[in-house]
Design a protein around this motif. Structure first.
Motif, PDB file in Angstrom:
ATOM      1  N   GLU A   1       0.933  -1.119  -0.027  1.00  0.00           N
ATOM      2  CA  GLU A   1      -0.058   0.115  -0.084  1.00  0.00           C
ATOM      3  C   GLU A   1       0.650   1.290   0.114  1.00  0.00           C
ATOM      4  OE1 GLU A   1      -2.706  -0.377   3.391  1.00  0.00           O
ATOM      5  OE2 GLU A   1      -3.755  -2.137   2.485  1.00  0.00           O
ATOM      6  N   GLY A   2       1.924   1.266   0.827  1.00  0.00           N
ATOM      7  CA  GLY A   2       2.936   2.388   0.652  1.00  0.00           C
ATOM      8  C   GLY A   2       3.404   2.443  -0.734  1.00  0.00           C
ATOM      9  N   ARG A   3       3.716   1.485  -1.113  1.00  0.00           N
ATOM     10  CA  ARG A   3       4.585   1.655  -2.509  1.00  0.00           C
ATOM     11  C   ARG A   3       3.697   2.235  -3.587  1.00  0.00           C
ATOM     12  NH1 ARG A   3       7.064  -3.330  -0.898  1.00  0.00           N
ATOM     13  NH2 ARG A   3       5.379  -4.311  -1.859  1.00  0.00           N
ATOM     14  N   ALA A   4       2.366   1.732  -3.258  1.00  0.00           N
ATOM     15  CA  ALA A   4       1.272   2.323  -4.414  1.00  0.00           C
ATOM     16  C   ALA A   4       0.938   3.747  -4.165  1.00  0.00           C
ATOM     17  CB  ALA A   4       0.026   1.487  -4.255  1.00  0.00           C
ATOM     18  N   ALA A   5       1.036   4.068  -2.921  1.00  0.00           N
ATOM     19  CA  ALA A   5       0.728   5.588  -2.518  1.00  0.00           C
ATOM     20  C   ALA A   5       1.741   6.394  -2.943  1.00  0.00           C
ATOM     21  CB  ALA A   5       0.410   5.614  -1.079  1.00  0.00           C
ATOM     22  N   GLY A   6       3.011   5.848  -2.945  1.00  0.00           N
ATOM     23  CA  GLY A   6       4.293   6.736  -3.543  1.00  0.00           C
ATOM     24  C   GLY A   6       4.141   6.794  -4.709  1.00  0.00           C
ATOM     25  N   ARG A   7       3.874   5.582  -5.614  1.00  0.00           N
ATOM     26  CA  ARG A   7       3.823   5.835  -6.953  1.00  0.00           C
ATOM     27  C   ARG A   7       2.768   6.797  -7.474  1.00  0.00           C
ATOM     28  NH1 ARG A   7       4.819   0.397  -6.443  1.00  0.00           N
ATOM     29  NH2 ARG A   7       2.618  -0.194  -6.856  1.00  0.00           N
ATOM     30  N   ALA A   8       1.593   7.009  -6.778  1.00  0.00           N
ATOM     31  CA  ALA A   8       0.471   7.927  -7.261  1.00  0.00           C
ATOM     32  C   ALA A   8       0.810   9.094  -6.854  1.00  0.00           C
ATOM     33  CB  ALA A   8      -0.818   7.738  -6.459  1.00  0.00           C
ATOM     34  N   ALA A   9       1.538   9.540  -5.827  1.00  0.00           N
ATOM     35  CA  ALA A   9       2.117  10.809  -5.564  1.00  0.00           C
ATOM     36  C   ALA A   9       3.193  11.372  -6.466  1.00  0.00           C
ATOM     37  CB  ALA A   9       2.776  10.834  -3.927  1.00  0.00           C
ATOM     38  N   GLY A  10       3.965  10.227  -6.853  1.00  0.00           N
ATOM     39  CA  GLY A  10       5.144  10.570  -7.799  1.00  0.00           C
ATOM     40  C   GLY A  10       4.636  11.067  -9.220  1.00  0.00           C
ATOM     41  N   ARG A  11       3.170  10.200  -9.444  1.00  0.00           N
ATOM     42  CA  ARG A  11       2.837  10.773 -10.881  1.00  0.00           C
ATOM     43  C   ARG A  11       2.137  11.793 -10.686  1.00  0.00           C
ATOM     44  NH1 ARG A  11       1.324   5.155 -10.562  1.00  0.00           N
ATOM     45  NH2 ARG A  11      -0.679   5.644  -9.934  1.00  0.00           N
ATOM     46  N   ALA A  12       1.343  12.476  -9.687  1.00  0.00           N
ATOM     47  CA  ALA A  12       0.794  13.608  -9.602  1.00  0.00           C
ATOM     48  C   ALA A  12       1.824  14.771  -9.590  1.00  0.00           C
ATOM     49  CB  ALA A  12      -0.155  13.759  -8.096  1.00  0.00           C
TER      50      ALA A  12
ATOM     51  N   THR B   1       0.012  22.398  -8.031  1.00  0.00           N
ATOM     52  CA  THR B   1       1.302  21.750  -7.446  1.00  0.00           C
ATOM     53  C   THR B   1       0.630  20.997  -6.202  1.00  0.00           C
ATOM     54  OG1 THR B   1       1.630  23.610  -6.271  1.00  0.00           O
ATOM     55  CG2 THR B   1       2.801  23.089  -8.108  1.00  0.00           C
ATOM     56  N   THR B   2      -0.675  21.284  -5.502  1.00  0.00           N
ATOM     57  CA  THR B   2      -1.122  20.777  -4.518  1.00  0.00           C
ATOM     58  C   THR B   2      -2.133  19.589  -4.547  1.00  0.00           C
ATOM     59  OG1 THR B   2      -2.865  22.232  -3.988  1.00  0.00           O
ATOM     60  CG2 THR B   2      -0.790  22.700  -3.034  1.00  0.00           C
ATOM     61  N   CYS B   3      -2.582  19.712  -5.986  1.00  0.00           N
ATOM     62  CA  CYS B   3      -3.456  18.438  -6.444  1.00  0.00           C
ATOM     63  C   CYS B   3      -3.054  16.873  -6.065  1.00  0.00           C
ATOM     64  CB  CYS B   3      -3.929  18.768  -8.000  1.00  0.00           C
ATOM     65  SG  CYS B   3      -5.151  17.456  -8.430  1.00  0.00           S
ATOM     66  N   ARG B   4      -3.551  16.191  -5.846  1.00  0.00           N
ATOM     67  CA  ARG B   4      -3.031  14.752  -5.605  1.00  0.00           C
ATOM     68  C   ARG B   4      -3.766  13.695  -6.681  1.00  0.00           C
ATOM     69  NH1 ARG B   4       1.012  16.728  -5.105  1.00  0.00           N
ATOM     70  NH2 ARG B   4       1.882  17.768  -3.286  1.00  0.00           N
ATOM     71  N   ASP B   5      -4.674  14.214  -7.167  1.00  0.00           N
ATOM     72  CA  ASP B   5      -5.283  13.404  -8.295  1.00  0.00           C
ATOM     73  C   ASP B   5      -4.720  12.963  -9.792  1.00  0.00           C
ATOM     74  OD1 ASP B   5      -7.227  11.948 -10.035  1.00  0.00           O
ATOM     75  OD2 ASP B   5      -8.925  13.143  -9.184  1.00  0.00           O
ATOM     76  N   PRO B   6      -3.925  11.984  -9.866  1.00  0.00           N
ATOM     77  CA  PRO B   6      -3.288  11.724 -11.157  1.00  0.00           C
ATOM     78  C   PRO B   6      -4.159  12.029 -12.273  1.00  0.00           C
ATOM     79  CG  PRO B   6      -2.652  10.201  -9.646  1.00  0.00           C
ATOM     80  CD  PRO B   6      -3.837  10.828  -9.028  1.00  0.00           C
ATOM     81  N   GLU B   7      -5.446  11.557 -12.385  1.00  0.00           N
ATOM     82  CA  GLU B   7      -6.388  11.560 -13.262  1.00  0.00           C
ATOM     83  C   GLU B   7      -6.636  13.069 -13.651  1.00  0.00           C
ATOM     84  OE1 GLU B   7      -6.749   9.337 -15.902  1.00  0.00           O
ATOM     85  OE2 GLU B   7      -5.047   8.348 -14.696  1.00  0.00           O
TER      86      GLU B   7
END
Length: 93
Positions: free
Chosen positions: A22-33, A60-66
């Motif tokens: 879960e931590g890795r997935a959250a990190g990847r999503a944050a990196g994409r954002a 820059t504060t948006c965390r939704d990659p889509e």
């Protein structure tokens, strides 16, 4: 002495691995954002479109990659930076 066998059991290792995944997935999503937000600002800058502080902050504060993906697509065609958020922006095809 306390029984510590749970901490080395297969169940505890499974729980820890789920947490790591879960931590890795959250990190990847944050990196994409973060990457998409940076790309939006790069595109707007390359097009010499001024970006107000409030607009830059929203990007820059948006965390939704889509959502950021949609903004990135719009950033290539809008006349002002604020138009990437509006409903009047060109559709994402």
């Amino acid at each position: 002495m306390a029984d510590l066998s749970f901490y080395v059991s297969p169940l505890s290792e499974e729980i820890r691995e789920e947490g790591r995944a879960e931590g890795r997935a959250a990190g990847r999503a944050a990196g994409r954002a973060e990457g998409r937000a940076e790309n939006i600002l790069i595109v707007l800058g390359a097009r010499r479109i001024d970006v107000a502080h409030a607009t830059r902050e929203k990007i820059t504060t948006c965390r939704d990659p889509e959502l950021l993906r949609g903004w990135l697509l719009r950033s290539a065609v809008v006349a002002t930076a604020e138009e990437i958020f509006g409903e009047d922006a060109p559709s994402e095809q």
